[in-house]
Design a protein around this motif. Structure first.
Motif, PDB file in Angstrom:
ATOM      1  N   VAL A 277     -80.739 -86.615  21.713  1.00 47.02           N
ATOM      2  CA  VAL A 277     -81.328 -85.525  23.301  1.00 47.02           C
ATOM      3  C   VAL A 277     -80.731 -84.363  22.441  1.00 47.02           C
ATOM      4  CG1 VAL A 277     -82.512 -84.330  24.712  1.00 47.02           C
ATOM      5  CG2 VAL A 277     -82.371 -87.255  24.211  1.00 47.02           C
ATOM      6  N   ILE A 278     -81.251 -83.311  21.986  1.00 47.05           N
ATOM      7  CA  ILE A 278     -80.266 -82.185  21.734  1.00 47.05           C
ATOM      8  C   ILE A 278     -80.435 -81.078  22.333  1.00 47.05           C
ATOM      9  CG2 ILE A 278     -79.341 -83.318  19.408  1.00 47.05           C
ATOM     10  CD1 ILE A 278     -80.717 -80.023  18.011  1.00 47.05           C
ATOM     11  N   GLY A 279     -80.446 -79.694  22.635  1.00 39.97           N
ATOM     12  CA  GLY A 279     -80.860 -78.882  23.370  1.00 39.97           C
ATOM     13  C   GLY A 279     -80.649 -77.676  24.334  1.00 39.97           C
TER      14      GLY A 279
ATOM     15  N   GLY B  14     -82.240 -79.965  30.844  1.00 40.97           N
ATOM     16  CA  GLY B  14     -82.551 -80.866  30.999  1.00 40.97           C
ATOM     17  C   GLY B  14     -82.401 -82.442  30.573  1.00 40.97           C
ATOM     18  N   LYS B  15     -80.829 -82.388  29.938  1.00 44.95           N
ATOM     19  CA  LYS B  15     -81.238 -83.956  28.963  1.00 44.95           C
ATOM     20  C   LYS B  15     -80.515 -84.092  30.229  1.00 44.95           C
ATOM     21  CE  LYS B  15     -78.541 -81.263  26.380  1.00 44.95           C
ATOM     22  NZ  LYS B  15     -78.219 -79.745  27.406  1.00 44.95           N
ATOM     23  N   THR B  16     -79.783 -83.783  30.750  1.00 42.03           N
ATOM     24  CA  THR B  16     -78.712 -85.051  31.083  1.00 42.03           C
ATOM     25  C   THR B  16     -79.841 -85.625  32.927  1.00 42.03           C
ATOM     26  OG1 THR B  16     -76.527 -83.837  31.585  1.00 42.03           O
ATOM     27  CG2 THR B  16     -77.272 -85.727  33.661  1.00 42.03           C
ATOM     28  N   THR B  17     -80.736 -84.628  32.959  1.00 41.15           N
ATOM     29  CA  THR B  17     -82.022 -85.421  34.373  1.00 41.15           C
ATOM     30  C   THR B  17     -82.892 -86.095  34.239  1.00 41.15           C
ATOM     31  OG1 THR B  17     -81.634 -83.284  34.528  1.00 41.15           O
ATOM     32  CG2 THR B  17     -83.687 -84.535  35.419  1.00 41.15           C
TER      33      THR B  17
ATOM     34  N   VAL C  79     -77.283 -88.049  24.250  1.00 41.98           N
ATOM     35  CA  VAL C  79     -77.346 -86.747  24.491  1.00 41.98           C
ATOM     36  C   VAL C  79     -76.081 -85.565  24.372  1.00 41.98           C
ATOM     37  CG1 VAL C  79     -77.453 -84.727  25.917  1.00 41.98           C
ATOM     38  CG2 VAL C  79     -78.227 -86.081  26.413  1.00 41.98           C
ATOM     39  N   THR C  80     -76.430 -84.770  23.078  1.00 39.43           N
ATOM     40  CA  THR C  80     -75.058 -84.499  22.177  1.00 39.43           C
ATOM     41  C   THR C  80     -75.034 -82.997  21.686  1.00 39.43           C
ATOM     42  OG1 THR C  80     -73.007 -84.661  20.735  1.00 39.43           O
ATOM     43  CG2 THR C  80     -74.868 -85.638  20.189  1.00 39.43           C
ATOM     44  N   HIS C  81     -73.600 -82.499  21.670  1.00 41.27           N
ATOM     45  CA  HIS C  81     -73.691 -81.880  20.982  1.00 41.27           C
ATOM     46  C   HIS C  81     -72.584 -81.763  19.829  1.00 41.27           C
ATOM     47  CE1 HIS C  81     -75.467 -78.902  24.573  1.00 41.27           C
ATOM     48  NE2 HIS C  81     -74.191 -79.326  25.554  1.00 41.27           N
ATOM     49  N   GLU C  82     -72.878 -82.366  19.563  1.00 41.57           N
ATOM     50  CA  GLU C  82     -72.225 -82.526  18.371  1.00 41.57           C
ATOM     51  C   GLU C  82     -73.152 -83.326  17.464  1.00 41.57           C
ATOM     52  OE1 GLU C  82     -68.870 -83.128  17.241  1.00 41.57           O
ATOM     53  OE2 GLU C  82     -68.598 -82.597  19.182  1.00 41.57           O
ATOM     54  N   MET C  83     -73.464 -81.690  16.308  1.00 40.89           N
ATOM     55  CA  MET C  83     -74.627 -81.866  16.027  1.00 40.89           C
ATOM     56  C   MET C  83     -74.318 -82.231  14.065  1.00 40.89           C
ATOM     57  SD  MET C  83     -76.630 -80.317  17.322  1.00 40.89           S
ATOM     58  CE  MET C  83     -76.599 -79.760  19.090  1.00 40.89           C
TER      59      MET C  83
ATOM     60  N   ASP D  23     -82.019 -91.850  13.892  1.00 39.95           N
ATOM     61  CA  ASP D  23     -83.626 -91.941  13.589  1.00 39.95           C
ATOM     62  C   ASP D  23     -84.097 -90.875  13.991  1.00 39.95           C
ATOM     63  OD1 ASP D  23     -82.638 -94.649  11.794  1.00 39.95           O
ATOM     64  OD2 ASP D  23     -82.541 -95.210  14.584  1.00 39.95           O
ATOM     65  N   ARG D  24     -83.751 -90.195  15.061  1.00 44.34           N
ATOM     66  CA  ARG D  24     -84.684 -89.354  15.416  1.00 44.34           C
ATOM     67  C   ARG D  24     -84.242 -88.544  16.545  1.00 44.34           C
ATOM     68  NH1 ARG D  24     -88.239 -92.552  18.585  1.00 44.34           N
ATOM     69  NH2 ARG D  24     -88.884 -90.097  20.090  1.00 44.34           N
ATOM     70  N   ILE D  25     -84.395 -86.710  16.152  1.00 43.23           N
ATOM     71  CA  ILE D  25     -83.911 -85.960  17.151  1.00 43.23           C
ATOM     72  C   ILE D  25     -84.677 -85.152  17.822  1.00 43.23           C
ATOM     73  CG2 ILE D  25     -82.448 -83.500  17.289  1.00 43.23           C
ATOM     74  CD1 ILE D  25     -81.107 -85.089  15.216  1.00 43.23           C
ATOM     75  N   VAL D  26     -85.018 -85.342  19.379  1.00 47.40           N
ATOM     76  CA  VAL D  26     -85.340 -85.228  20.396  1.00 47.40           C
ATOM     77  C   VAL D  26     -84.718 -83.986  20.638  1.00 47.40           C
ATOM     78  CG1 VAL D  26     -85.878 -84.932  22.566  1.00 47.40           C
ATOM     79  CG2 VAL D  26     -86.270 -87.308  20.780  1.00 47.40           C
ATOM     80  N   PHE D  27     -85.554 -82.680  20.209  1.00 43.90           N
ATOM     81  CA  PHE D  27     -84.856 -81.163  21.237  1.00 43.90           C
ATOM     82  C   PHE D  27     -85.268 -81.160  22.537  1.00 43.90           C
ATOM     83  CE2 PHE D  27     -85.729 -76.735  20.875  1.00 43.90           C
ATOM     84  CZ  PHE D  27     -84.330 -76.322  20.665  1.00 43.90           C
ATOM     85  N   MET D  28     -85.103 -80.860  23.306  1.00 46.02           N
ATOM     86  CA  MET D  28     -85.184 -80.040  24.789  1.00 46.02           C
ATOM     87  C   MET D  28     -85.106 -78.841  25.317  1.00 46.02           C
ATOM     88  SD  MET D  28     -85.493 -83.552  26.566  1.00 46.02           S
ATOM     89  CE  MET D  28     -85.617 -82.482  28.519  1.00 46.02           C
TER      90      MET D  28
END
Ligand code: ADP
Ligand code: MG
Length: 506
Positions: free
Chosen positions: A288-290, A295-298, A457-461, A469-474
């Protein structure tokens, strides 16, 4: 004026004084122990957000702190005049004195405990909750030991206060040290000599107990502890040699391992998550990136029930885990099926290792609490997992003796101890020094290769695009895009592309 030294020294072998000292010790120790326990419960009640608990607790503390102890003692001792049934208990001055002192001291001790409780970081509570430990277990195993350590210097001080306050109990005719002295000097008028002896007895009692409590304080302070046990080379070799899998074999199922439907969350009427849907298949790794505040942590905290959802539903293996149930035309009740809690493991940004426990104890706490297996079996599992995250040599260390990267690797092993089906990571490397980031990412990558279901949830792109397998962008509490990394890398979504460009420039 003369001072009769011989008389004063003779008082040190006066049996009445020693008997009175024993009474003072019994009274003070009992008062202190009982108030420490009752005060803790009172402090918990005062901290509770249930008015039925915190209002009486506040009232109690306010009232008994305002009341002079002398008044309280005389009142308790004379209570049988009003309620003769209490006479068998309260006509004994020791019992009456003990009750009066405990009533008053509990109010003070509760405030001391509250300071200790406030000093334990919220993350300690959350880490235990994420491991499925219930409220009383959390208090007893995690909070009390840490809060007591902080409160102990002040509690020691309170013990000294109690010893001195015990002299007031003479008003209800309990023979304590001062009263023995008064009896003596009213006969022989050697006031100074007698009071010097009285002072001596008090000073001795306070000194002895101060010493004992200081030792206890030192013992409880793990940060003062030197690492005593050396790594056991034989054990390390044995664990290395035994090459058995420690991970739970995946249940073959076609349905999603974790499914979130229409999750909503608002803080203070400001929407933080709006209608988030997420479905994760067994063995899938989803990053999960964004931007910050999206709202990633939430989201991740809602997924394992650390925060309550306002609307929506979370299912694990097709079974309801968290849902809202209508209990009336407008009322809805938050329902959690706790049996699924252990299916989810959580790794926090700030590690949240239990500070008062060694690495091994951190791993063993929750599985022992849930009685998952015998101690030997669990210890073996812990050793294998520590080997896996490269921390076996540090088994006996306390968290403060480890670097951030090492702590996070232990935290991962701790979550894996419960053999969860799904692992959640909330920015596991954001609190680390740059050179420590990779050691943690490597561990997570190896888990991904083993087929563990993960939401990260990460900032390490680079890492996210490599392992997922999948990237969720919030963004702004919504899922803007949910796609395969290769699609996104090749410009599959303009918004994600802009974000990636911004991040790599930063
Ligand atoms: P992210 O992890 O993507 O940076 P968060 O989920 O931490 O974002 O936060 C999303 C939004 O929710 C932010 O605007 C934040 O200020 C708000 N928020 C998070 N937790 C709370 C809270 N306990 N009380 C009030 N607002 C909160
Ligand atoms: Mg965050």
């Amino acid at each position: 004026m003369t001072f009769d030294w011989n008389y004063m020294f003779s008082l040190f072998s006066n049996m009445d004084f020693w008997a009175a000292s024993w009474t003072v010790i019994k009274l003070s120790v009992l008062t202190w122990c009982i108030s420490v326990v009752l005060g803790f419960l009172l402090a918990l009640a005062k901290q509770s957000d249930k008015p039925l608990l915190n209002a009486p607790a506040q009232l109690y503390i306010w009232f008994f702190r305002s009341l002079p102890l002398l008044v309280l003692l005389i009142f308790v001792y004379n209570l049988p005049q009003m309620a003769p049934a209490l006479s068998p208990i309260l006509s004994n001055p020791f019992t009456a004195g003990l009750i009066g002192l405990v009533l008053s001291e509990t109010a003070y001790v509760a405030e001391i405990h509250r300071g200790g409780l406030l000093s334990v970081p919220k993350g300690q509570y959350e880490a235990a909750r994420a491991l499925g430990v219930r409220y009383s277990g959390i208090q007893w195993l995690i909070i009390v030991p840490q809060a007591i350590r902080v409160a102990l210097p002040t509690l020691t001080n309170e013990f000294i206060t109690i010893v001195k306050l015990s002299s007031l109990v003479s008003v209800i005719s309990l023979t304590e040290i001062l009263m023995v002295g008064q009896r003596l000097y009213s006969q022989n008028f050697l006031v100074m000599e007698t009071l010097t002896a009285v002072a001596f007895y008090y000073v001795i009692i306070v000194t002895v107990f101060d010493f004992i409590l200081k030792r206890l304080e030192h013992y409880l302070d793990v940060t003062k502890r030197k690492q005593q046990r050396q790594p056991d080379e034989q054990m390390i070799e044995a664990v290395r040699a035994a090459d058995e899998p420690v991970m739970r074999t995946m249940t073959e199922s076609n349905g999603p391992a974790l499914q979130a439907k229409q999750l909503h969350k608002a803080y203070n009427n400001v929407e933080v998550l709006g209608a988030v849907d997420l479905s994760i298949k067994p063995g899938e790794v989803v990053s999960v990136i964004g931007p910050s505040g999206s709202g990633k942590t939430t989201l991740i905290r809602l997924l394992n029930g650390l925060e309550q959802i306002d609307n929506g539903e979370i299912r694990i293996n097709g079974q309801p885990f968290i849902q809202l149930r209508n209990t009336g035309p407008v009322n809805q009740r938050f329902i959690e099926h706790p049996e699924h809690r252990l299916d989810i493991g959580m790794v926090f940004q700030s590690f949240n290792l239990f500070q008062h426990l060694t690495v091994l104890e951190n791993l063993l706490l929750a599985p022992r609490y849930h009685r998952l297996a015998s101690r030997e079996e669990l210890t073996q599992r812990a050793q294998k997992l520590l080997l896996k995250v490269g921390m076996l040599e540090h088994l006996w260390k306390y968290p403060h003796q480890l670097s951030g990267g090492q702590q996070q690797r232990v935290a991962i092993a701790r979550a894996l101890m419960m053999q969860p089906q799904i692992m959640l990571f909330d920015e596991p490397t954001s609190a680390l020094d740059p050179e420590k980031v990779n050691e943690v990412l490597q561990v997570i990558e190896s888990l991904a290769e083993e087929g563990i279901t993960m939401v990260i949830v990460t900032h390490e792109m680079n890492f996210a695009f490599k392992v997922s397998d999948r990237i969720v962008f919030m963004e702004k509490g919504r899922v803007v895009c949910d796609d395969r990394p290769d699609v996104l890398r090749n410009g599959g979504n303009p918004r994600v592309e802009t974000f990636l460009r911004d991040v790599s420039l930063a």
